[in-house]
Design an enzyme around this catalytic site. Structure first.
Site, PDB file in Angstrom:
ATOM      1  N   TYR A 143      -5.945 -12.409  -4.483  1.00 29.09           N
ATOM      2  CA  TYR A 143      -4.904 -11.203  -5.003  1.00 29.09           C
ATOM      3  C   TYR A 143      -4.079 -10.868  -3.334  1.00 29.09           C
ATOM      4  O   TYR A 143      -3.763  -9.468  -3.162  1.00 29.09           O
ATOM      5  CB  TYR A 143      -5.420 -10.089  -5.102  1.00 29.09           C
ATOM      6  CG  TYR A 143      -6.392 -10.488  -6.348  1.00 29.09           C
ATOM      7  CD1 TYR A 143      -5.789 -10.290  -7.441  1.00 29.09           C
ATOM      8  CD2 TYR A 143      -7.395 -11.045  -5.999  1.00 29.09           C
ATOM      9  CE1 TYR A 143      -6.517 -10.872  -8.423  1.00 29.09           C
ATOM     10  CE2 TYR A 143      -8.653 -11.194  -6.905  1.00 29.09           C
ATOM     11  CZ  TYR A 143      -8.119 -10.781  -8.358  1.00 29.09           C
ATOM     12  OH  TYR A 143      -9.439 -11.362  -9.422  1.00 29.09           O
TER      13      TYR A 143
ATOM     14  N   CYS B 123     -10.193  -0.485  -5.629  1.00 25.42           N
ATOM     15  CA  CYS B 123      -9.112   0.650  -5.748  1.00 25.42           C
ATOM     16  C   CYS B 123      -9.557   1.738  -7.633  1.00 25.42           C
ATOM     17  O   CYS B 123      -8.327   3.044  -7.372  1.00 25.42           O
ATOM     18  CB  CYS B 123      -7.194   1.018  -5.996  1.00 25.42           C
ATOM     19  SG  CYS B 123      -6.771  -0.554  -7.268  1.00 25.42           S
TER      20      CYS B 123
ATOM     21  N   ASP C 242      -8.372  -8.692  -2.530  1.00 23.97           N
ATOM     22  CA  ASP C 242      -8.119  -7.115  -3.578  1.00 23.97           C
ATOM     23  C   ASP C 242      -7.205  -6.859  -4.903  1.00 23.97           C
ATOM     24  O   ASP C 242      -6.374  -7.095  -5.030  1.00 23.97           O
ATOM     25  CB  ASP C 242      -7.504  -6.723  -2.355  1.00 23.97           C
ATOM     26  CG  ASP C 242      -6.922  -5.123  -2.381  1.00 23.97           C
ATOM     27  OD1 ASP C 242      -7.530  -4.890  -3.634  1.00 23.97           O
ATOM     28  OD2 ASP C 242      -6.145  -4.866  -1.436  1.00 23.97           O
TER      29      ASP C 242
ATOM     30  N   GLN D 192       0.240  -1.310   0.037  1.00 27.03           N
ATOM     31  CA  GLN D 192       0.005  -0.001  -0.054  1.00 27.03           C
ATOM     32  C   GLN D 192       1.336   1.523  -0.260  1.00 27.03           C
ATOM     33  O   GLN D 192       2.052   1.031   0.766  1.00 27.03           O
ATOM     34  CB  GLN D 192      -1.168   0.084   1.511  1.00 27.03           C
ATOM     35  CG  GLN D 192      -1.821  -0.882   1.439  1.00 27.03           C
ATOM     36  CD  GLN D 192      -1.696  -2.436   1.365  1.00 27.03           C
ATOM     37  OE1 GLN D 192      -0.584  -2.944   1.695  1.00 27.03           O
ATOM     38  NE2 GLN D 192      -2.510  -3.627   0.361  1.00 27.03           N
TER      39      GLN D 192
ATOM     40  N   ASP E  52      -1.837 -15.118  -5.390  1.00 33.62           N
ATOM     41  CA  ASP E  52      -1.767 -14.359  -5.582  1.00 33.62           C
ATOM     42  C   ASP E  52      -0.478 -15.094  -6.884  1.00 33.62           C
ATOM     43  O   ASP E  52      -0.308 -16.038  -6.721  1.00 33.62           O
ATOM     44  CB  ASP E  52      -0.601 -13.374  -4.595  1.00 33.62           C
ATOM     45  CG  ASP E  52      -1.320 -11.352  -5.135  1.00 33.62           C
ATOM     46  OD1 ASP E  52      -1.016 -11.694  -6.346  1.00 33.62           O
ATOM     47  OD2 ASP E  52      -1.099 -11.108  -4.273  1.00 33.62           O
TER      48      ASP E  52
END
Length: 407
Positions: A260, A361, A334, A231, A281
């Site tokens: 993810y 996002c 995510d 992040q 992932d």
């Protein structure tokens, strides 16, 4: 014909109502007092989220950024040569402007700006081979310790030696630089850590330091690979994790699917509260960090290096659950800005998870996702927007989904 309104149009409405003007470019609010920025975003987010098709969902007010300026823990510069002046400089990350945007600088810590200045000074030395090979300079890590990444288009013995000289010079100027790496991108991509690579050759090379940094979030310790996604706003990550934990509402008999997963931010934070964690992932090194972090947090982890696709999800549902009474599943996903791949939501729903938390996002993907979850038998329960990217037009949005009928 009815035109679907985007978040940007609601933001424009809020700006007009407040008689405010903002800048063009990535840091549109970079020179706006945060109190004014927040109020405009809060109103725009409320209006936009009320019209994404999530009928009946509770919509929380926008969560404030605790550190609205100087927050970025990853920043970059594009190395450019101005032909007319014959001068090398470090430009905006995308190279679109032959200078660094002063508004965007307000979003970066002063330590990053000093490191970039030192790299620029080194690269301007005459006859140094590194300057002609450079694509990007990246600074990552925490607010106290930094990783320097030199993204190069060419890599040979002379360039490696020059990169070592550069990194040592920067470390002498900035002791907070505890790790330095080279990343080889022969395509010269605009993406500073381009993972879509041609086969063969060296992907990366250590100059000094470790392959991961360590950080703590809500008393959980993590190691994060130097090339892994993390992040960009570490200051708000504790609140980000708390919101995800609240929306997930896990129980001791649950299995958590962290899709993810990155370095396992959510999986590790909930590891001690569930029966076990499945982390998935694409990148094997990143998944390795997730496995380590979940285990260190006291959880049992099955870490899978795979793209999140309908096929990989169906395979996951068909796997034995292992020993112990796993009575239900909770999913946290995510995905990248482009959202989930076609068919992923339907494949997740086929496993009948008790709860799902999806993180966005890219707010332009919310309507599509809400529509797909509804078609798969799930309704949006609660929506929490967060100002993860203060100074910009971006938002992070977390939505919990539950079955239309109790399963």
């Amino acid at each position: 014909m009815y035109k679907i309104r985007t978040f940007d149009t609601y933001l424009a409405d809020a700006l007009r109502a407040a008689d405010m003007r903002i800048l063009h470019g990535p840091a549109a609010f970079g020179q706006t007092p945060y109190a004014k920025e927040y109020e405009v975003k809060r109103k725009a987010a409320a209006a936009f989220l009320a019209n994404v098709g999530a009928d009946g969902a509770v919509i929380d007010p926008l969560v404030r950024a605790p550190l609205p300026r100087g927050y970025r823990t990853t920043s970059r510069r594009r190395v450019m040569m101005l032909r007319r002046e014959g001068q090398l400089l470090l430009a905006n990350g995308d190279g679109s402007v032959p200078k660094v945007d002063a508004a965007e600088e307000t979003l970066e810590p002063a330590s990053h700006l000093g490191i970039f200045k030192s790299v620029e000074t080194f690269l301007r030395r005459p006859r140094d081979p590194l300057a002609g090979a450079m694509n990007h300079v990246i600074v990552r890590g925490t607010y106290d310790e930094h990783v320097l990444i030199l993204n190069v288009q060419f890599m040979d013995a002379d360039i490696v030696r020059a990169a070592k000289r550069c990194a040592e010079y920067v470390r002498s100027e900035h002791p907070s630089v505890v790790s330095a790496w080279m990343f080889h991108d022969p395509r010269g991509s605009r993406y500073y850590l381009d993972m879509e690579r041609t086969p063969g050759g060296i992907k990366s090379k250590k100059i000094f330091g470790h392959a991961a940094w360590r950080q703590s979030v809500n008393d959980v310790q993590y190691q994060v690979g130097v090339f892994s996604f993390s992040q960009i706003n570490f200051a708000i990550v504790p609140a980000f994790v708390d919101v995800a934990r609240t929306l997930a509402a896990v129980r001791p008999e649950d299995r958590l699917l962290d899709l993810y997963c990155g370095y396992g931010l959510f999986g590790a934070s909930l590891a001690s509260q569930v029966k076990n964690v499945v982390a998935m992932d694409l990148d094997e090194d990143t998944v390795g960090n997730a496995r380590y972090n979940i285990g260190r947090a006291g959880g049992k982890a099955l870490a899978i290096a795979s793209a999140v696709t309908p096929q990989s999800i169906r395979k996951l549902w068909s796997m034995p659950r292992g020993r112990g009474a796993v009575e239900s599943d909770v999913v946290i996903l995510d995905p990248p800005r482009a959202g989930t791949a076609k068919g992923v939501i339907d494949a997740i729903a086929q496993g009948e998870p008790r709860r799902v938390v999806e993180i966005f996002c890219g707010h332009e993907e919310i309507r599509r996702s809400v529509r797909e979850w509804k078609a798969a038998g799930y309704r949006a329960e609660r929506i929490v927007p967060m100002d993860l990217f203060p100074g910009t037009l971006g938002l992070e949005v977390l939505i919990s989904f539950v079955p239309e009928r109790k399963r």
